[in-house]
Design an enzyme around this catalytic site. Structure first.
Site, short mmCIF file in Angstrom:
data_model
loop_
_atom_site.label_atom_id
_atom_site.label_comp_id
_atom_site.label_asym_id
_atom_site.label_seq_id
_atom_site.Cartn_x
_atom_site.Cartn_y
_atom_site.Cartn_z
N GLU A 99 -19.40 -24.99 -10.69
CA GLU A 99 -17.92 -24.59 -10.32
C GLU A 99 -16.97 -25.52 -10.67
OE1 GLU A 99 -16.05 -22.03 -10.28
OE2 GLU A 99 -16.02 -21.04 -8.54
N ASP A 100 -15.60 -25.05 -11.07
CA ASP A 100 -14.41 -25.90 -11.03
C ASP A 100 -14.10 -26.46 -9.66
OD1 ASP A 100 -13.59 -23.46 -10.15
OD2 ASP A 100 -12.05 -23.22 -11.88
N ASP A 103 -12.12 -23.95 -2.70
CA ASP A 103 -11.00 -23.98 -1.90
C ASP A 103 -11.44 -23.35 -0.71
OD1 ASP A 103 -8.29 -23.92 -1.63
OD2 ASP A 103 -8.11 -21.83 -2.63
N PHE A 152 -2.19 -27.13 -5.32
CA PHE A 152 -2.66 -26.57 -6.55
C PHE A 152 -2.76 -27.14 -7.81
CE2 PHE A 152 -2.94 -23.05 -9.44
CZ PHE A 152 -3.60 -22.12 -8.86
N ARG A 165 -5.18 -24.33 -18.87
CA ARG A 165 -6.64 -24.69 -18.98
C ARG A 165 -7.03 -25.63 -20.14
NH1 ARG A 165 -9.51 -20.71 -15.89
NH2 ARG A 165 -8.58 -18.48 -16.17
#
Ligand code: IMP
Ligand code: MG
Length: 175
Positions: A99-100, A103, A152, A165
């Site tokens: 996963e990136d 959170d 963020f 991206r």
């Protein structure tokens, strides 16, 4: 809101170095057999591409799943939906979810439960980024690239409303 992303939080050099270290650890932890890499679209696509190229064995199976929980918002809707499922059977396999960013943890805790029901031989999670302050759902994450503060971030696969991206480093999005 469009905002700007001028502040580099993690440079591409730092990312590449850390990705190599993570791959070396993964190699050590999985001495034999195929590894099924389950990459979560879209955010993890660059990370997974770099990570798998550092794994030296031939038997690295690269599979994709897509999940939506955000829409175009900056915080999770709390509702997770599989929009593209695996097309392989992972029963009895060594599975590594890639996963990136983690959170709230809602996405990964849901996904982990879902894939466990398919009886893999092992199931672990690798994430490039972790925002531990924001965790709502506890998740056991085996490989973490960087822990970051509650900001963020975009770039290196991560988006805001589908933009950014393509950036090579990870930047903070400021309104
Ligand atoms: P969680 O379910 O709240 O852990 O959310 C995980 C997903 O939210 C990630 O796969 C990202 O798509 C998205 N996300 C969370 N934080 C960020 C961020 O800082 N930048 C971009 N996407 C984020
Ligand atoms: Mg994502």
């Amino acid at each position: 809101m469009s905002g700007s992303a001028d502040r580099i939080l993690i440079s591409s050099e730092q990312i590449q170095k850390r990705v190599r270290e993570m791959a070396a650890q993964i190699e050590q932890d999985y001495p034999e057999g195929p590894i099924y890499i389950v990459s979560i679209l879209k955010g993890a696509f660059i990370f997974v591409a770099d990570l798998v190229r550092e794994l030296k064995r031939p038997s690295v199976r690269i599979e994709f799943m897509a999940i939506s929980s955000y829409g175009n918002q900056k915080t999770s809707s709390g509702q997770v939906k599989v929009t593209r499922d695996l097309d392989v059977n992972i029963e009895g396999q060594q599975v590594l979810i890639v996963e990136d960013i983690i959170d709230s943890g809602v996405t990964l805790s849901y996904l982990k439960r879902l894939l466990e029901q398919r009886h893999p031989k092992s199931l672990a999670i690798a994430t490039l980024l972790d925002k531990p302050e924001r965790r709502l759902a506890p998740v056991d994450v085996k490989y973490i690239g960087f822990q970051i503060p509650d900001e963020f971030v975009v770039g290196y696969g991560l988006d805001y409303a589908e933009d950014y991206r393509n950036l090579g480093d990870i930047r903070v999005l400021t309104p």
